[in-house]
Design a protein around this motif. Structure first.
Motif, PDB file in Angstrom:
ATOM      1  N   ALA A 195       1.174   0.237  -7.885  1.00 52.64           N
ATOM      2  CA  ALA A 195       2.196   1.163  -8.375  1.00 52.64           C
ATOM      3  C   ALA A 195       2.158   2.474  -7.599  1.00 52.64           C
ATOM      4  CB  ALA A 195       1.994   1.419  -9.873  1.00 52.64           C
ATOM      5  N   GLY A 196       0.945   2.963  -7.319  1.00 53.82           N
ATOM      6  CA  GLY A 196       0.825   4.189  -6.540  1.00 53.82           C
ATOM      7  C   GLY A 196       1.354   4.024  -5.126  1.00 53.82           C
ATOM      8  N   ARG A 216      14.149   0.253   8.050  1.00 56.07           N
ATOM      9  CA  ARG A 216      14.035  -1.203   7.931  1.00 56.07           C
ATOM     10  C   ARG A 216      12.580  -1.635   7.807  1.00 56.07           C
ATOM     11  NH1 ARG A 216      18.312  -1.064  11.714  1.00 56.07           N
ATOM     12  NH2 ARG A 216      16.835  -1.299  13.459  1.00 56.07           N
ATOM     13  N   GLU A 217      11.730  -1.007   8.582  1.00 55.27           N
ATOM     14  CA  GLU A 217      10.304  -1.336   8.518  1.00 55.27           C
ATOM     15  C   GLU A 217       9.717  -0.954   7.155  1.00 55.27           C
ATOM     16  OE1 GLU A 217       6.113  -0.238  10.854  1.00 55.27           O
ATOM     17  OE2 GLU A 217       8.067   0.362  11.685  1.00 55.27           O
ATOM     18  N   LEU A 218      10.124   0.209   6.665  1.00 55.17           N
ATOM     19  CA  LEU A 218       9.629   0.659   5.379  1.00 55.17           C
ATOM     20  C   LEU A 218      10.125  -0.252   4.256  1.00 55.17           C
ATOM     21  CD1 LEU A 218       9.307   4.373   4.405  1.00 55.17           C
ATOM     22  CD2 LEU A 218       9.938   2.688   2.702  1.00 55.17           C
ATOM     23  N   ASP A 219      11.411  -0.677   4.347  1.00 56.90           N
ATOM     24  CA  ASP A 219      11.966  -1.569   3.326  1.00 56.90           C
ATOM     25  C   ASP A 219      11.227  -2.906   3.305  1.00 56.90           C
ATOM     26  OD1 ASP A 219      13.799   0.240   2.415  1.00 56.90           O
ATOM     27  OD2 ASP A 219      15.463  -0.522   3.646  1.00 56.90           O
ATOM     28  N   ALA A 220      10.844  -3.384   4.493  1.00 53.48           N
ATOM     29  CA  ALA A 220      10.081  -4.630   4.543  1.00 53.48           C
ATOM     30  C   ALA A 220       8.729  -4.456   3.851  1.00 53.48           C
ATOM     31  CB  ALA A 220       9.881  -5.056   5.995  1.00 53.48           C
ATOM     32  N   GLY A 221       8.101  -3.308   4.065  1.00 53.63           N
ATOM     33  CA  GLY A 221       6.831  -3.030   3.390  1.00 53.63           C
ATOM     34  C   GLY A 221       7.003  -2.929   1.884  1.00 53.63           C
ATOM     35  N   LEU A 222       8.067  -2.268   1.442  1.00 59.43           N
ATOM     36  CA  LEU A 222       8.336  -2.164   0.010  1.00 59.43           C
ATOM     37  C   LEU A 222       8.540  -3.539  -0.618  1.00 59.43           C
ATOM     38  CD1 LEU A 222      10.689   0.949  -0.127  1.00 59.43           C
ATOM     39  CD2 LEU A 222       8.558   0.687  -1.407  1.00 59.43           C
ATOM     40  N   ALA A 223       9.291  -4.400   0.066  1.00 58.32           N
ATOM     41  CA  ALA A 223       9.543  -5.739  -0.458  1.00 58.32           C
ATOM     42  C   ALA A 223       8.249  -6.546  -0.566  1.00 58.32           C
ATOM     43  CB  ALA A 223      10.555  -6.467   0.421  1.00 58.32           C
ATOM     44  N   ARG A 224       7.394  -6.403   0.445  1.00 61.14           N
ATOM     45  CA  ARG A 224       6.127  -7.132   0.428  1.00 61.14           C
ATOM     46  C   ARG A 224       5.242  -6.664  -0.725  1.00 61.14           C
ATOM     47  NH1 ARG A 224       5.076  -5.988   5.060  1.00 61.14           N
ATOM     48  NH2 ARG A 224       3.651  -4.225   4.779  1.00 61.14           N
ATOM     49  N   ILE A 225       5.162  -5.359  -0.924  1.00 55.93           N
ATOM     50  CA  ILE A 225       4.326  -4.836  -2.010  1.00 55.93           C
ATOM     51  C   ILE A 225       4.928  -5.172  -3.366  1.00 55.93           C
ATOM     52  CG2 ILE A 225       3.404  -2.718  -3.023  1.00 55.93           C
ATOM     53  CD1 ILE A 225       3.270  -1.553  -0.220  1.00 55.93           C
ATOM     54  N   GLU A 226       6.250  -5.179  -3.454  1.00 54.20           N
ATOM     55  CA  GLU A 226       6.901  -5.543  -4.713  1.00 54.20           C
ATOM     56  C   GLU A 226       6.589  -6.991  -5.083  1.00 54.20           C
ATOM     57  OE1 GLU A 226       8.995  -5.434  -8.186  1.00 54.20           O
ATOM     58  OE2 GLU A 226       8.372  -3.767  -6.912  1.00 54.20           O
ATOM     59  N   ARG A 227       6.569  -7.881  -4.087  1.00 50.82           N
ATOM     60  CA  ARG A 227       6.198  -9.276  -4.372  1.00 50.82           C
ATOM     61  C   ARG A 227       4.759  -9.361  -4.883  1.00 50.82           C
ATOM     62  NH1 ARG A 227       9.221 -10.119   0.396  1.00 50.82           N
ATOM     63  NH2 ARG A 227       7.321 -10.194   1.680  1.00 50.82           N
ATOM     64  N   HIS A 228       3.878  -8.545  -4.304  1.00 51.56           N
ATOM     65  CA  HIS A 228       2.487  -8.526  -4.757  1.00 51.56           C
ATOM     66  C   HIS A 228       2.410  -7.993  -6.183  1.00 51.56           C
ATOM     67  CE1 HIS A 228      -1.787  -8.528  -4.654  1.00 51.56           C
ATOM     68  NE2 HIS A 228      -1.908  -7.206  -4.621  1.00 51.56           N
ATOM     69  N   LEU A 257       3.663   1.852  -4.140  1.00 54.11           N
ATOM     70  CA  LEU A 257       5.123   1.753  -4.219  1.00 54.11           C
ATOM     71  C   LEU A 257       5.752   3.131  -4.367  1.00 54.11           C
ATOM     72  CD1 LEU A 257       5.632  -1.386  -6.512  1.00 54.11           C
ATOM     73  CD2 LEU A 257       6.361  -1.143  -4.124  1.00 54.11           C
ATOM     74  N   ALA A 258       5.157   3.975  -5.194  1.00 53.84           N
ATOM     75  CA  ALA A 258       5.693   5.318  -5.388  1.00 53.84           C
ATOM     76  C   ALA A 258       5.621   6.123  -4.093  1.00 53.84           C
ATOM     77  CB  ALA A 258       4.922   6.024  -6.500  1.00 53.84           C
ATOM     78  N   ARG A 259       4.519   5.962  -3.362  1.00 55.30           N
ATOM     79  CA  ARG A 259       4.376   6.696  -2.096  1.00 55.30           C
ATOM     80  C   ARG A 259       5.416   6.252  -1.080  1.00 55.30           C
ATOM     81  NH1 ARG A 259       2.413   6.080   2.782  1.00 55.30           N
ATOM     82  NH2 ARG A 259       1.728   3.945   2.406  1.00 55.30           N
ATOM     83  N   LEU A 260       5.607   4.927  -0.949  1.00 52.94           N
ATOM     84  CA  LEU A 260       6.579   4.417   0.013  1.00 52.94           C
ATOM     85  C   LEU A 260       8.001   4.780  -0.386  1.00 52.94           C
ATOM     86  CD1 LEU A 260       5.121   0.890   0.851  1.00 52.94           C
ATOM     87  CD2 LEU A 260       5.054   2.968   2.243  1.00 52.94           C
ATOM     88  N   LEU A 305       0.828  -9.935  -9.429  1.00 56.46           N
ATOM     89  CA  LEU A 305      -0.185  -9.390 -10.326  1.00 56.46           C
ATOM     90  C   LEU A 305       0.300  -9.391 -11.770  1.00 56.46           C
ATOM     91  CD1 LEU A 305      -1.467  -6.361  -8.210  1.00 56.46           C
ATOM     92  CD2 LEU A 305      -2.723  -8.468  -8.724  1.00 56.46           C
ATOM     93  N   ALA A 306       1.580  -9.091 -11.982  1.00 54.77           N
ATOM     94  CA  ALA A 306       2.121  -9.106 -13.347  1.00 54.77           C
ATOM     95  C   ALA A 306       2.031 -10.499 -13.947  1.00 54.77           C
ATOM     96  CB  ALA A 306       3.561  -8.602 -13.352  1.00 54.77           C
ATOM     97  N   ARG A 307       2.360 -11.520 -13.151  1.00 60.10           N
ATOM     98  CA  ARG A 307       2.253 -12.894 -13.650  1.00 60.10           C
ATOM     99  C   ARG A 307       0.800 -13.241 -13.958  1.00 60.10           C
ATOM    100  NH1 ARG A 307       6.110 -13.730  -9.494  1.00 60.10           N
ATOM    101  NH2 ARG A 307       4.477 -14.473  -8.069  1.00 60.10           N
TER     102      ARG A 307
END
Length: 250
Positions: free
Chosen positions: A129-130, A153-165, A132-135, A169-171
């Motif tokens: 969560a931290g 675009r590079e940052l969005d790819a990183g956000l998407a990857r961390i969001e999947r993670h 994601l907030a930073r990015l 974790l939620a599951r």
């Protein structure tokens, strides 16, 4: 602090042995006395009974984590907070007294193992969560800059990857919570008993991890509760209350 709270870990007997249970009991008594709590006052503040506390401190019974958490919370509130090393030692003694799954305290040890896994996932969710907030903040700053399309675009790819993670974790957290809820509740006498869970709160935003501060290997001191006026968090918070009717045995 007097009594060297948290000093005993090694040389207290085999895991799950009566010697280890007695060593834990000595530490629980030190914690209570260093916080200037009588058994009567502990019962008044958190319920339970003097008989149960005496059995914990004599090593005749292993308390639930709720009791240890309540004792540590009182220690903190009364200005007798422990160092991280001392806290870790208290919980190491608790694990040693419990012993392994399949031992004399098997059901309670199995429950504690699941709770540790849950705390680990919660800590990972807090870190994600931290990040994601930073990015997200970085992305907002880039949007105001000209010629930042490639960086966005590079940052969005990183956000998407961390969001999947985060979703993974939620599951995982939900599976652990479901496992804990399905486990028999070890009674005060060590036998299982079935208790009726409290109603679950709405799942609104349940996948969003709570903001936590968790020391490695050390359970949070006080993040959730139950029928003693505190809320059981089934999202990113601590699940040690388990939705049970009481924080620790009467």
């Amino acid at each position: 602090m007097s009594g060297e709270v948290g000093a005993e870990v090694e040389g207290v007997g085999e895991p799950g042995s009566p010697e280890a249970a007695r060593a834990l009991g000595r530490q629980l008594r030190r914690l209570r006395e260093n916080a200037q709590l009588t058994q009567d006052l502990m019962v008044k503040l958190h319920g339970g009974s003097k008989t149960s506390i005496s059995r914990y401190e004599n090593g005749d019974r292993i308390p639930r984590t709720d009791y240890v958490k309540a004792l540590l919370e009182e220690t903190e509130q009364r200005g007798r907070s422990l160092t991280d090393d001392a806290l870790a030692a208290v919980w190491a003694l608790y694990e040693r007294a419990l012993g392994p799954v399949g031992g004399r305290n098997s059901e309670r040890a199995a429950l504690y193992a699941q709770e540790k896994q849950l705390r680990l996932v919660q800590a990972q969710e807090a870190q994600v969560a931290g990040e994601l907030a930073r990015l997200a903040a970085d992305r907002e700053a880039l949007e105001t800059q000209a010629g930042a399309d490639a960086a966005l675009r590079e940052l969005d790819a990183g956000l998407a990857r961390i969001e999947r993670h985060r979703e993974h974790l939620a599951r995982k957290r939900r599976r652990i919570v479901a496992t804990i809820d399905a486990m028999p509740d070890p009674g005060e006498d060590g036998r299982s008993r079935t208790l009726v869970p409290l109603p679950r709160p709405p799942e609104t935003g349940s996948d969003q991890p709570a903001s936590l501060s968790v020391a490695p290997g050390v359970p949070p001191l006080a993040t959730s509760d139950d029928a003693h006026g505190r809320a059981v968090d089934r999202g990113g918070g601590d699940h040690l209350g388990r939705g049970r009717p009481s924080a620790w045995p009467r």
